[in-house]
Design a protein around this motif. Structure first.
Motif, PDB file in Angstrom:
ATOM      1  N   ARG A 173      -0.600   7.036  -2.168  1.00 29.98           N
ATOM      2  CA  ARG A 173      -2.055   6.909  -2.324  1.00 29.98           C
ATOM      3  C   ARG A 173      -2.365   6.116  -3.587  1.00 29.98           C
ATOM      4  NH1 ARG A 173      -0.778  11.921  -0.376  1.00 29.98           N
ATOM      5  NH2 ARG A 173      -0.545  12.752  -2.483  1.00 29.98           N
TER       6      ARG A 173
ATOM      7  N   ARG B 166      -4.649   3.788  -4.297  1.00 25.52           N
ATOM      8  CA  ARG B 166      -6.021   3.615  -4.753  1.00 25.52           C
ATOM      9  C   ARG B 166      -6.513   4.848  -5.506  1.00 25.52           C
ATOM     10  NH1 ARG B 166      -9.026   0.010  -0.036  1.00 25.52           N
ATOM     11  NH2 ARG B 166      -7.268  -1.427   0.273  1.00 25.52           N
TER      12      ARG B 166
ATOM     13  N   SER C  98       2.186  -3.646  -7.429  1.00 27.60           N
ATOM     14  CA  SER C  98       1.744  -3.105  -6.140  1.00 27.60           C
ATOM     15  C   SER C  98       1.781  -4.181  -5.051  1.00 27.60           C
ATOM     16  CB  SER C  98       0.321  -2.555  -6.270  1.00 27.60           C
ATOM     17  OG  SER C  98      -0.147  -2.121  -5.014  1.00 27.60           O
ATOM     18  N   ARG C  99       2.105  -3.763  -3.851  1.00 27.57           N
ATOM     19  CA  ARG C  99       2.084  -4.662  -2.691  1.00 27.57           C
ATOM     20  C   ARG C  99       0.702  -4.716  -2.038  1.00 27.57           C
ATOM     21  NH1 ARG C  99       7.807  -3.141   0.373  1.00 27.57           N
ATOM     22  NH2 ARG C  99       9.193  -3.695  -1.389  1.00 27.57           N
ATOM     23  N   ASP C 100      -0.179  -3.848  -2.482  1.00 30.65           N
ATOM     24  CA  ASP C 100      -1.541  -3.828  -1.939  1.00 30.65           C
ATOM     25  C   ASP C 100      -2.364  -4.903  -2.651  1.00 30.65           C
ATOM     26  OD1 ASP C 100      -4.142  -3.328  -1.182  1.00 30.65           O
ATOM     27  OD2 ASP C 100      -3.973  -1.147  -1.366  1.00 30.65           O
TER      28      ASP C 100
ATOM     29  N   LEU D 234      -5.045  -3.897  -5.079  1.00 31.48           N
ATOM     30  CA  LEU D 234      -4.638  -3.294  -6.349  1.00 31.48           C
ATOM     31  C   LEU D 234      -3.946  -4.291  -7.272  1.00 31.48           C
ATOM     32  CD1 LEU D 234      -3.086   0.081  -5.068  1.00 31.48           C
ATOM     33  CD2 LEU D 234      -5.435  -0.358  -5.749  1.00 31.48           C
ATOM     34  N   ARG D 235      -3.279  -5.277  -6.705  1.00 32.63           N
ATOM     35  CA  ARG D 235      -2.388  -6.146  -7.489  1.00 32.63           C
ATOM     36  C   ARG D 235      -3.177  -7.063  -8.420  1.00 32.63           C
ATOM     37  NH1 ARG D 235       2.885  -7.461  -7.341  1.00 32.63           N
ATOM     38  NH2 ARG D 235       3.498  -9.575  -7.954  1.00 32.63           N
TER      39      ARG D 235
END
Length: 592
Positions: A519, A521, A551-553, A556-557
């Motif tokens: 999780r 986020r 992060s791979r998101d 977020l990155r």
């Protein structure tokens, strides 16, 4: 007429047997429920972890941190190492043995009280001691108190036996020599106990000169010299060990200077308050302490003794520059020492009661003990005589003085509570006699008792005790993690944030928990909250940089921001900051 000695009569008293049976049963119950409900019993944190590593090294025939003087007092790990060497390496076995020693201390406490008050008062003191939670609570942890407390109880009992022999004009040299010896050995577990025998003896001498006979005064002076000789002999192994290890004449442990500064600086709170997260790990405290002092003195070769002196100078310098603030802090330390709030960081009885409600079987607040002691003081003075009552008063005063010089924890007041409990037992019996219309309460003593009881609940520390409790819950969550009980980590962390929403450590740990569950986020929100707080907590910043940098998101990155955060943080940190390695590991992933 009963020809048995007083000691035999006490040990044959069935009421004592009932008390000791209750002490055993309650300790067994509490250890069982704490083992199940409180993970910090099974997971060693801070001082217990350090002592355990030291003891296991000694049991293996090796030297712990060779070439350096002892950073923590050595007696407890020496004893623990001996037990490990005999095969008693299982934690439940060690805790069980500590519980049995605790029952022996209860017996000694009753014997101490029996010397200065009635048998009923002595047994009442034993029950009050048993029903005061910290008595048995700290026996469930690997702490130096468990070595110091039985030695202090033995020393106080021998001192009172010696006083009685002086009053009876009998030989007392052995009693006072052994009293000093046990007290000196106790200092190898708690160095601030060094004040107890001299100050107790001094006040006892004052009592002798005020109310004793000329014969008693003449016998007390050589007895005092024997006590000091025993004290020196008892503490000598610490100095000898440090000289052999490091050629530094450190009396017991090298952390005394930095502890003095912890208790005497602009941010000091009366109880323990770490000036920054770099002080949080006891295993690294020596390196931080010496490193900061060496940098301030521009002396790369500074040793532990020199660093300790520098830290003492820092504390004294603050006192001289801020006399009003120092006086205010002194009052706060006194209030904390007499508070019903049980102060602690990793180990807080209040938090453990939440996790294990069975601990409420020991419900007595410290303020109630103070109130009973105020009521019973006059009775003890009349039954014990001026010398023995002076010894008790000096013992308590020395314990308070140690807290005023440094800072206080709940467990730090246990040694001087040994001398307060006879007064508590006498006070409880006075109330019984009043209820039976056999005695009256003194107006002055009643007002003092009510005042002590009331002030013990005044929140002089403001919300700070909530932060200590919140941090204890974070420690519980970390202990669950080490036990791989990941499903039990969330509840204490959420409870910690309910107590203190701005607890950066709790926010960081909860973010780590969210990350472990994928999780990201939710974790980002928590870390942003932690970094935005007006406190310096670098682990949260480093965790945030790692998250947004790797992060791979896509949502977020943000590697550029992560790099900027870490570079800005590094610019203000000393080269020997133990957190730099963590930051560099993240930077290595971010730099091309």
């Amino acid at each position: 007429m009963n020809s048995a000695s007083p000691k035999v009569r006490l040990l044959a008293d069935r009421r004592l047997h009932l008390l000791l049976l209750a002490a055993v049963v309650l300790r067994a119950l509490w250890l069982l429920v704490l083992w199940r409900a409180d993970p910090t019993v099974r997971v060693l944190i801070s001082d217990p972890e350090y002592y355990d590593a030291w003891a296991r090294t000694a049991a293996a025939g090796e030297t712990f941190r060779p070439g350096l003087p002892h950073w923590l007092p050595p007696l407890y790990p020496w004893i623990l190492g001996g037990l490990y060497g005999l095969g008693a390496t299982a934690l439940p076995v060690v805790l069980g043995l500590q519980a049995l020693v605790g029952v022996a201390v209860t017996t000694l406490l009753v014997a101490i009280s029996d010397r200065v008050t009635s048998r009923g008062g002595a047994l009442a003191a034993g029950w009050l001691w048993t029903l005061y939670l910290p008595t048995a609570y700290f026996e469930t942890r690997l702490l130096g108190l468990n070595a110091a407390l039985p030695l202090c109880a033995g020393a106080l009992w021998l001192g009172l036996v010696g006083v009685r022999r002086i009053e009876q004009q009998r030989a007392c040299a052995l009693q006072f020599l052994m009293c000093g010896l046990l007290a000196g050995v106790a200092c190898l577990a708690r160095p601030n106990l060094l004040l107890l025998p001299p100050l107790a003896g001094l006040v006892g001498l004052v009592g002798a000169f005020r109310g004793g006979t000329a014969e008693q005064r003449a016998r007390l002076l050589p007895a005092a010299l024997l006590l000091l000789a025993g004290l020196a002999a008892g503490i000598a192994p610490g100095l000898i060990s440090n000289l052999q290890r490091s050629d530094q004449p450190v009396l017991v442990s090298a952390n005394g200077g930095v502890n003095f500064w912890f208790g005497n600086n602009a941010e000091a709170r009366g109880t323990f308050h770490a000036p920054g997260p770099e002080w949080g790990n006891i295993a690294e405290q020596r390196d931080v302490s010496v490193g900061l002092a060496a940098r301030a003195l521009n002396d790369p070769g500074l040793d532990e003794r020199g660093a300790s002196g520098w830290w003492v100078g820092q504390g004294l310098g603050w006192i001289r520059s801020e006399p009003v603030g120092a006086l205010r802090l002194l009052g706060l330390k006194l209030a904390d020492s007499l508070s019903s709030t049980e102060f602690g960081i990793q180990y807080t009885p209040t938090v453990s009661r939440q996790l294990a409600p069975a601990l409420w079987l020991a419900p007595l607040p410290f303020g109630l003990l103070l109130a009973l002691a105020a009521l019973g003081a006059a009775r003890v003075r009349s039954t014990a005589g001026p010398i023995a009552s002076g010894v008790l008063a000096g013992w308590v005063a020395a314990g308070l003085l140690g807290s005023l010089l440094y800072f206080t924890y709940s467990r730090f007041r246990m040694p001087w509570l040994l001398a307060l409990m006879p007064l508590c037992g006498a006070g409880l019996m006075l109330l019984v006699d009043v209820a039976r219309r056999r005695a009256r309460l003194s107006v002055v003593a009643t007002l003092i008792a009510l005042g002590l009881l009331a002030q013990s609940f005044v929140p002089f520390e403001g919300p700070y005790p909530l932060l200590l409790r919140s941090n204890s819950l974070v420690q519980a969550a970390q202990a669950h993690e080490r036990l791989e009980q990941h499903g039990r980590r969330r509840a204490p962390l959420e409870r910690a944030l309910e107590l203190v929403p701005g607890n950066a450590r709790a926010l960081h740990e909860l973010a780590r928990l969210e990350l472990s569950g994928g999780r990201g986020r939710e974790a980002l929100t928590l870390l942003e909250r932690a970094v935005a707080l007006p406190v310096d907590y670098p682990p949260a910043l480093i965790e945030l940089a790692n998250l947004i940098g790797t992060s791979r998101d896509p949502a977020l990155r943000d590697p550029a921001r992560a790099l900027a955060l870490l570079e800005a943080w590094k610019a203000g940190r000393p080269a020997d900051d133990p957190l730099l390695a963590m930051a560099e590991a993240v930077l290595a992933k971010l730099r091309p």
